[in-house]
Scaffold this active site. Structure first.
Site, PDB file in Angstrom:
ATOM      1  CE  LYS A  89      -3.420   2.554   2.500  1.00 39.29           C
ATOM      2  NZ  LYS A  89      -4.459   2.555   4.117  1.00 39.29           N
ATOM      3  CG  ASP A 144      -5.614   7.325   4.432  1.00 42.22           C
ATOM      4  OD1 ASP A 144      -6.315   8.704   4.221  1.00 42.22           O
ATOM      5  OD2 ASP A 144      -5.937   7.178   5.566  1.00 42.22           O
ATOM      6  CE  LYS A 183      -6.791   8.891   7.907  1.00 44.39           C
ATOM      7  NZ  LYS A 183      -7.325   7.349   8.603  1.00 44.39           N
ATOM      8  CG  ASP A 208      -2.063   5.101   4.683  1.00 44.12           C
ATOM      9  OD1 ASP A 208      -2.086   4.115   5.582  1.00 44.12           O
ATOM     10  OD2 ASP A 208      -2.610   5.282   4.463  1.00 44.12           O
ATOM     11  CG  ASP A 240      -9.941   7.651   6.485  1.00 44.57           C
ATOM     12  OD1 ASP A 240      -8.726   7.582   5.898  1.00 44.57           O
ATOM     13  OD2 ASP A 240     -10.127   7.664   7.602  1.00 44.57           O
ATOM     14  CD  GLU A 294      -6.946   5.507   2.277  1.00 45.55           C
ATOM     15  OE1 GLU A 294      -7.599   5.755   2.756  1.00 45.55           O
ATOM     16  OE2 GLU A 294      -5.998   4.718   2.837  1.00 45.55           O
ATOM     17  NE  ARG A 348     -11.280  -0.865   2.983  1.00 40.00           N
ATOM     18  CZ  ARG A 348     -12.099  -1.074   4.412  1.00 40.00           C
ATOM     19  NH1 ARG A 348     -13.290  -1.650   4.626  1.00 40.00           N
ATOM     20  NH2 ARG A 348     -11.242  -0.337   5.306  1.00 40.00           N
TER      21      ARG A 348
HETATM   22  N1  BES Z   1      -4.590   4.330   6.881  1.00 41.19           N
HETATM   23  C1  BES Z   1      -5.193   4.351   8.052  1.00 41.19           C
HETATM   24  C2  BES Z   1      -5.323   3.127   8.494  1.00 41.19           C
HETATM   25  C3  BES Z   1      -4.489   3.299   9.792  1.00 41.19           C
HETATM   26  C4  BES Z   1      -4.694   3.597  11.312  1.00 41.19           C
HETATM   27  C5  BES Z   1      -3.385   3.342   9.759  1.00 41.19           C
HETATM   28  C6  BES Z   1      -4.683   3.847  12.180  1.00 41.19           C
HETATM   29  C7  BES Z   1      -2.415   2.648  10.989  1.00 41.19           C
HETATM   30  C8  BES Z   1      -3.058   3.002  12.017  1.00 41.19           C
HETATM   31  C9  BES Z   1      -7.281   3.298   6.894  1.00 41.19           C
HETATM   32  O1  BES Z   1      -6.813   4.009   5.123  1.00 41.19           O
HETATM   33  C10 BES Z   1      -8.219   3.770   7.297  1.00 41.19           C
HETATM   34  O2  BES Z   1      -8.348   5.520   6.961  1.00 41.19           O
HETATM   35  N2  BES Z   1      -8.670   2.794   7.398  1.00 41.19           N
HETATM   36  C11 BES Z   1     -10.221   3.611   7.737  1.00 41.19           C
HETATM   37  C12 BES Z   1     -11.305   3.142   7.075  1.00 41.19           C
HETATM   38  C13 BES Z   1     -13.194   3.127   7.821  1.00 41.19           C
HETATM   39  C14 BES Z   1     -13.537   3.618   7.193  1.00 41.19           C
HETATM   40  C15 BES Z   1     -13.322   1.799   7.475  1.00 41.19           C
HETATM   41  C16 BES Z   1     -10.082   3.245   9.451  1.00 41.19           C
HETATM   42  O3  BES Z   1      -9.500   2.355   9.780  1.00 41.19           O
HETATM   43  O4  BES Z   1     -10.372   4.125  10.685  1.00 41.19           O
HETATM   44 ZN    ZN Z   2      -4.824   4.294   4.592  1.00 44.40          ZN
HETATM   45 MG    MG Z   3      -7.322   6.095   4.927  1.00 40.44          MG
END
Ligand code: BES
Ligand code: ZN
Ligand code: MG
Length: 492
Positions: free
Chosen positions: A263, A268, A275, A286, A345, A347, A349
């Site tokens: 990834k 992000d 966020k 990220d 967010d 993103e 995947r």
């Molecule tokens: N990059 C984040 C996941 C992440 C969270 C990485 C904390 C490192 C530390 C990912 O893109 C994300 O924002 N995921 C969301 C998904 C949700 C919107 C379903 C999440 O985990 O909150």
């Molecule tokens: Zn992310």
């Molecule tokens: Mg994200």
């Protein structure tokens, strides 16, 4: 600092510091520690153990100055013999080297080959672990600091008198150097500000440093390949997305073909589903998956396994702007499958959907993706273990086992179909998110829809890639997690 091994007795190497060890509960040292003890008038048994109550507990370090000789002996505790393993050698050396380096006048260190004595561990692996620990322990991201921590130690010598052990250990040291360098390179990439590290600079880095043939595709080329999901995520940023494809083709016939996909979100922000500030603060991390695959390729180029390896990074930045992708948008991914954007967010995947499809088209035997994918994985496993799942239980088990030997922890998460129920969309083949519950598994199910038939492993490093408290290796911030395991899984 140079790290070397010499086919000599520890006493015949002139140094400012001698490193020996003791298992917990040992009152009368034997082996090399015993020899050093005898040479210096039983100072270890009579003084360090008897008077100073050094118990040999794991991680205990005693510094003994030899005033006459103008040198120091470091006695390190290995803990209980039955609990001792290779990983402890690495973590102990990371801790030790920081302590030695803090004594500003130590320029040259000579160390025992921990683990290869009474423990009878493989000398190759012991030397590899010492090397990894020493190189990793001195890691510091001080690029932007005016006051830089100096490395005072100029030379670190491992002494091994037994010739056959010495020969094996020499090779282990070389392997350790390659691996540790890749891990530190990954840490540097991840710690770097997103101000300077964006898709183009990440791609440049890969071209210059991956050590293998690297092709970078621009937006027009990515569009032609039908990677609309990947492009959608990057469309709100001023930085152009880049698709990076690194390939290592072995000289001899490849025994298997493998693709590793990282990834590569260089920042992000969450996009329009922005966020909150505290969650955004470390989101330059990220691209930790991307860093892991790029630096793994560097090691692969040096270790030269008989395996064809492709590393793929769909690099972009997730930003809110007038051109961002929006909640409710429907995107046609590379495979033709449509995605309704439920949350901008989620993103990673969406980019991986296309990167996995690209990898599958290469006709590889196996795909592994590594991603800071879900906060849910971080909540489930904390900063200790990374999540792992996929469509092939045997390979997952094999990966977990290999990673254990490399000193990294993975924990398999479920991929039951029901975890995908919440992804159902009214207007597209799938939504990109399904709520907070079981989020790591739901993300895994989402990805699985974009891998048609190739055995595939998905690794979620959201909790382990970047830590705010020092981990077992004493590393804070970017850890470089995944690099050691990927190298071992691919190159053995
Ligand atoms: N990059 C984040 C996941 C992440 C969270 C990485 C904390 C490192 C530390 C990912 O893109 C994300 O924002 N995921 C969301 C998904 C949700 C919107 C379903 C999440 O985990 O909150
Ligand atoms: Zn992310
Ligand atoms: Mg994200």
């Amino acid at each position: 600092m140079k790290i070397k091994i010499e086919n000599k007795s520890i006493l015949d190497v002139k140094a400012d510091a001698i490193v020996v060890n003791l298992f917990e509960g040992v009152r009368h040292p034997s082996g090399v520690t015993g020899i050093v003890d005898k040479t210096y008038e039983d100072v270890i048994s009579n003084f360090v153990i008897k008077q100073e109550n050094f118990e040999g507990k794991y991680g205990e370090i005693y510094m003994l100055p030899l005033v006459k000789e103008n040198k120091k002996i470091f006695v390190v505790g290995l803990g209980k013999q039955e609990n001792f393993d290779l990983i402890k050698i690495r973590n102990l050396n990371a801790k030790l080297i920081r302590k030695i380096n803090a004594c500003k006048n130590i320029k040259k260190v000579v160390s025992i080959l921990h683990g290869a004595g009474i423990m009878g561990l493989c000398p190759f692996a012991c030397a590899q672990m010492i090397t990894e620990g020493v190189i990793s322990g001195l890691y510091d991201f001080d690029k932007y600091k005016s006051d830089k921590k100096e490395v005072n130690i100029k030379e670190f010598i491992i002494a091994e008198l037994d010739e056959s052990k010495f020969k094996k250990a020499k090779k282990g040291l070389e392997q350790g150097l390659i691996i540790a360098q890749s891990v530190n390179d990954a840490r540097d990439l991840i710690n770097e500000s997103s101000q300077y590290l964006y898709p183009e600079t990440l791609a440049d880095y890969a071209v210059k440093n991956s050590g293998v043939k690297t092709t970078v595709y621009n937006k027009t080329q990515i569009k032609k390949m039908g990677m609309n999901a990947f492009l959608a995520v990057g469309q709100g940023s001023v930085h152009e997305p880049k698709l990076i494809h690194m390939e290592y083709i072995p000289e001899r016939k490849a025994k298997r073909k493998i693709a590793i996909v990282g990834k590569g979100i260089t920042f992000d922000s969450g996009g329009l589903d922005l966020k909150p500030p505290s969650s955004m603060l470390t989101m330059r991390d990220d691209m930790s998956g991307a860093a892991a695959v790029i630096t793994t390729m560097k090691a692969i180029s040096q270790l030269k396994p008989d395996v064809e390896v492709h590393a793929i990074v769909a690099a972009c930045e997730n930003m809110p702007s007038g051109s961002s992708y929006k909640p409710g948008d429907v995107i046609i991914a590379k495979t033709g499958r449509t995605i309704e954007i439920d949350n901008t967010d989620a993103e990673g995947r969406v980019t991986l959907a296309d990167a996995l499809a690209y990898a599958e088209e290469l006709g590889v035997d196996e795909i592994i993706d590594i991603a800071t994918l879900t906060g849910a994985c971080m909540v489930a496993l904390g900063t200790v273990a990374s999540g792992i799942m996929g469509n092939d239980d045997n390979r997952i088990k094999e990966f977990i086992e290999t990673a254990k030997q490399a000193g990294e922890k993975f924990w398999q998460l479920p991929m039951d179909e029901e975890y995908g129920d919440s992804l159902k969309s009214d207007i597209a083949d799938t939504k990109n998110t399904g709520g907070r519950m079981g989020g790591a598994s739901t993300a895994g199910i989402f990805l699985s829809k974009f891998v048609k038939k190739t055995p595939w492993i998905h690794i979620d490093i959201a909790g382990t890639a970047f830590v705010d408290k020092a981990n077992a290796e004493g590393i804070k911030n970017a850890t470089g997690v995944g690099v050691k395991s990927l190298i071992k899984y691919i190159a053995g």
